[in-house]
Design a protein around this motif. Structure first.
Motif, PDB file in Angstrom:
ATOM      1  N   LYS A   1       0.812  -1.224   0.000  1.00 23.74           N
ATOM      2  CA  LYS A   1       0.000   0.000   0.000  1.00 23.74           C
ATOM      3  C   LYS A   1       0.843   1.270   0.000  1.00 23.74           C
ATOM      4  O   LYS A   1       0.806   2.071   0.939  1.00 23.74           O
ATOM      5  N   THR A   2       1.601   1.451  -1.072  1.00 22.74           N
ATOM      6  CA  THR A   2       2.514   2.596  -1.137  1.00 22.74           C
ATOM      7  C   THR A   2       1.928   3.786  -1.896  1.00 22.74           C
ATOM      8  O   THR A   2       2.618   4.773  -2.108  1.00 22.74           O
ATOM      9  N   GLY A   3       0.673   3.693  -2.305  1.00 25.95           N
ATOM     10  CA  GLY A   3       0.056   4.780  -3.058  1.00 25.95           C
ATOM     11  C   GLY A   3      -0.288   5.972  -2.190  1.00 25.95           C
ATOM     12  O   GLY A   3      -0.228   5.918  -0.952  1.00 25.95           O
ATOM     13  N   ALA A   4      -0.668   7.065  -2.833  1.00 24.20           N
ATOM     14  CA  ALA A   4      -1.019   8.293  -2.120  1.00 24.20           C
ATOM     15  C   ALA A   4      -2.157   8.036  -1.137  1.00 24.20           C
ATOM     16  O   ALA A   4      -3.184   7.455  -1.489  1.00 24.20           O
ATOM     17  N   GLY A   5      -1.945   8.451   0.113  1.00 21.63           N
ATOM     18  CA  GLY A   5      -2.955   8.290   1.144  1.00 21.63           C
ATOM     19  C   GLY A   5      -3.003   6.919   1.783  1.00 21.63           C
ATOM     20  O   GLY A   5      -3.771   6.708   2.734  1.00 21.63           O
ATOM     21  N   GLU A   6      -2.206   5.963   1.304  1.00 23.41           N
ATOM     22  CA  GLU A   6      -2.186   4.628   1.890  1.00 23.41           C
ATOM     23  C   GLU A   6      -1.145   4.558   3.007  1.00 23.41           C
ATOM     24  O   GLU A   6      -0.280   5.420   3.131  1.00 23.41           O
ATOM     25  N   TYR A   7      -1.206   3.495   3.804  1.00 24.32           N
ATOM     26  CA  TYR A   7      -0.352   3.458   4.989  1.00 24.32           C
ATOM     27  C   TYR A   7       1.129   3.372   4.675  1.00 24.32           C
ATOM     28  O   TYR A   7       1.971   3.781   5.469  1.00 24.32           O
ATOM     29  N   GLY A   8       1.488   2.849   3.489  1.00 19.64           N
ATOM     30  CA  GLY A   8       2.894   2.765   3.112  1.00 19.64           C
ATOM     31  C   GLY A   8       3.289   3.797   2.073  1.00 19.64           C
ATOM     32  O   GLY A   8       4.248   3.575   1.326  1.00 19.64           O
ATOM     33  N   GLU A   9       2.577   4.895   2.061  1.00 21.57           N
ATOM     34  CA  GLU A   9       2.778   5.903   1.018  1.00 21.57           C
ATOM     35  C   GLU A   9       4.261   6.264   0.840  1.00 21.57           C
ATOM     36  O   GLU A   9       4.959   6.587   1.797  1.00 21.57           O
ATOM     37  N   GLY A  10       4.713   6.174  -0.421  1.00 22.85           N
ATOM     38  CA  GLY A  10       6.057   6.610  -0.759  1.00 22.85           C
ATOM     39  C   GLY A  10       7.151   5.594  -0.534  1.00 22.85           C
ATOM     40  O   GLY A  10       8.312   5.852  -0.892  1.00 22.85           O
ATOM     41  N   ASP A  11       6.835   4.430   0.043  1.00 20.31           N
ATOM     42  CA  ASP A  11       7.879   3.428   0.276  1.00 20.31           C
ATOM     43  C   ASP A  11       8.403   2.911  -1.069  1.00 20.31           C
ATOM     44  O   ASP A  11       7.659   2.820  -2.049  1.00 20.31           O
TER      45      ASP A  11
ATOM     46  N   ASP B   1      17.955   3.664   7.974  1.00 20.15           N
ATOM     47  CA  ASP B   1      17.635   5.012   7.496  1.00 20.15           C
ATOM     48  C   ASP B   1      17.450   5.081   5.986  1.00 20.15           C
ATOM     49  O   ASP B   1      17.217   6.154   5.436  1.00 20.15           O
ATOM     50  N   SER B   2      17.538   3.941   5.313  1.00 21.08           N
ATOM     51  CA  SER B   2      17.383   3.931   3.859  1.00 21.08           C
ATOM     52  C   SER B   2      15.921   4.135   3.458  1.00 21.08           C
ATOM     53  O   SER B   2      15.007   3.653   4.138  1.00 21.08           O
ATOM     54  N   PRO B   3      15.676   4.808   2.336  1.00 20.77           N
ATOM     55  CA  PRO B   3      14.305   4.903   1.819  1.00 20.77           C
ATOM     56  C   PRO B   3      13.814   3.602   1.190  1.00 20.77           C
ATOM     57  O   PRO B   3      12.627   3.483   0.875  1.00 20.77           O
ATOM     58  N   VAL B   4      14.725   2.629   0.998  1.00 19.68           N
ATOM     59  CA  VAL B   4      14.380   1.366   0.343  1.00 19.68           C
ATOM     60  C   VAL B   4      13.926   0.343   1.383  1.00 19.68           C
ATOM     61  O   VAL B   4      14.627   0.069   2.363  1.00 19.68           O
ATOM     62  N   HIS B   5      12.759  -0.219   1.153  1.00 20.00           N
ATOM     63  CA  HIS B   5      12.144  -1.122   2.123  1.00 20.00           C
ATOM     64  C   HIS B   5      13.028  -2.326   2.423  1.00 20.00           C
ATOM     65  O   HIS B   5      13.214  -2.688   3.598  1.00 20.00           O
TER      66      HIS B   5
ATOM     67  N   ARG C   1      11.368   4.878  11.177  1.00 18.10           N
ATOM     68  CA  ARG C   1      12.013   4.009  10.189  1.00 18.10           C
ATOM     69  C   ARG C   1      11.470   2.583  10.227  1.00 18.10           C
ATOM     70  O   ARG C   1      11.692   1.810   9.300  1.00 18.10           O
ATOM     71  N   ILE C   2      10.756   2.222  11.278  1.00 17.82           N
ATOM     72  CA  ILE C   2      10.115   0.899  11.344  1.00 17.82           C
ATOM     73  C   ILE C   2       8.663   1.154  10.934  1.00 17.82           C
ATOM     74  O   ILE C   2       7.752   1.245  11.751  1.00 17.82           O
ATOM     75  N   ASN C   3       8.440   1.272   9.633  1.00 19.85           N
ATOM     76  CA  ASN C   3       7.232   1.937   9.159  1.00 19.85           C
ATOM     77  C   ASN C   3       6.421   1.120   8.157  1.00 19.85           C
ATOM     78  O   ASN C   3       5.878   1.674   7.203  1.00 19.85           O
ATOM     79  N   ASN C   4       6.338  -0.165   8.393  1.00 20.31           N
ATOM     80  CA  ASN C   4       5.344  -0.983   7.719  1.00 20.31           C
ATOM     81  C   ASN C   4       5.119  -2.216   8.578  1.00 20.31           C
ATOM     82  O   ASN C   4       5.948  -2.545   9.443  1.00 20.31           O
TER      83      ASN C   4
END
Length: 236
Positions: free
Chosen positions: A29-39, A69-73, A106-109
């Motif tokens: 759920k990485t779409g706009a407004g979803e809980y994983g937005e931007g991952d 701290d990486s932006p990559v899941h 950073r622990i964000n999913n």
């Protein structure tokens, strides 16, 4: 390969798959407004990530922190799994590194939380090195992932036959409307019934079923007998 964050990233990049990247971004759920937005996902499946992690066990915590701290899941997942592997040998340092990562988002999913909290937060609290009040602080956070960290930490207690922390947090978080918290609390209640005491589960349900969110109640009653499950669900 040398034990550095850069080499972990390189090893994961070699396993990346573009089609899996697209699938994982939808799944988490990485779409706009979803809980994983931007991952961001490379497209590395969990078993492959675990294989990489085995090659880098013992990575210095400063290097692990760089992964977190990486932006990559997948980088963050590798960091989480490395922390869990390191916990038995340096529990206090791992706890400090982990909690700092939680606090800076950073622990964000859910997969990152579920793979780690019961193995790091739970044992530190149950050992007495960290006060139980930390669970209340996390459960009261406006941040979704901090609340889920609190709930999943109680799984460690459940696996040691102690239902109290889970029951208390589940009652506290009953008003929480987020689906991922309802699922987590319902899951922990179900595990109380399976691993600790069916009576403690049904006691909680007798007291609270009428007020429990639908998803939480559904998960909590999943393994009850059909007639009993229907009775509790009808009470809502």
């Amino acid at each position: 390969m040398d034990p550095t964050a850069e080499n972990v990233r390189h090893a994961l990049a070699e396993l990346a798959d573009a089609a899996d990247s697209v699938h994982l971004q939808r799944f988490f759920k990485t779409g706009a407004g979803e809980y994983g937005e931007g991952d961001v996902f490379l497209g590395v499946r969990v078993p492959a990530t675990r294989t990489v992690v085995k090659r880098f066990r013992g990575l210095p915590l400063a290097e692990v922190d760089e992964l977190l701290d990486s932006p990559v899941h997948e980088h963050r997942l590798a960091g989480i799994l490395l922390l869990v592997a390191a916990y038995p040998s340096e529990p206090e340092a791992v706890f400090d590194t982990y909690l700092a990562a939680v606090e800076r988002g950073r622990i964000n999913n859910w997969d990152l939380v579920d793979a780690s909290s019961e193995h790091i937060i739970g044992p530190e609290i149950r050992s007495g090195r960290v006060p139980l009040a930390l669970l209340d602080d996390l459960a009261g956070s406006p941040d979704l992932w901090e609340r889920r960290v609190a709930v999943l930490a109680t799984f460690h207690f459940i696996k040691h036959g102690e239902a109290g922390p889970a029951l208390r947090l589940c009652e506290t978080l009953m008003p929480d409307r987020h689906d991922l918290i309802q699922k987590a609390t319902g899951w922990m209640l179900r595990e109380v019934g399976k691993r600790v005491s069916r009576g403690q589960l049904t006691g909680f349900l007798d007291a609270h079923a009428a007020d429990m969110p639908r998803t939480m109640l559904s998960y909590a009653t999943e393994h009850l007998d059909p007639q009993e499950r229907a009775r509790y669900r009808a009470a809502r």
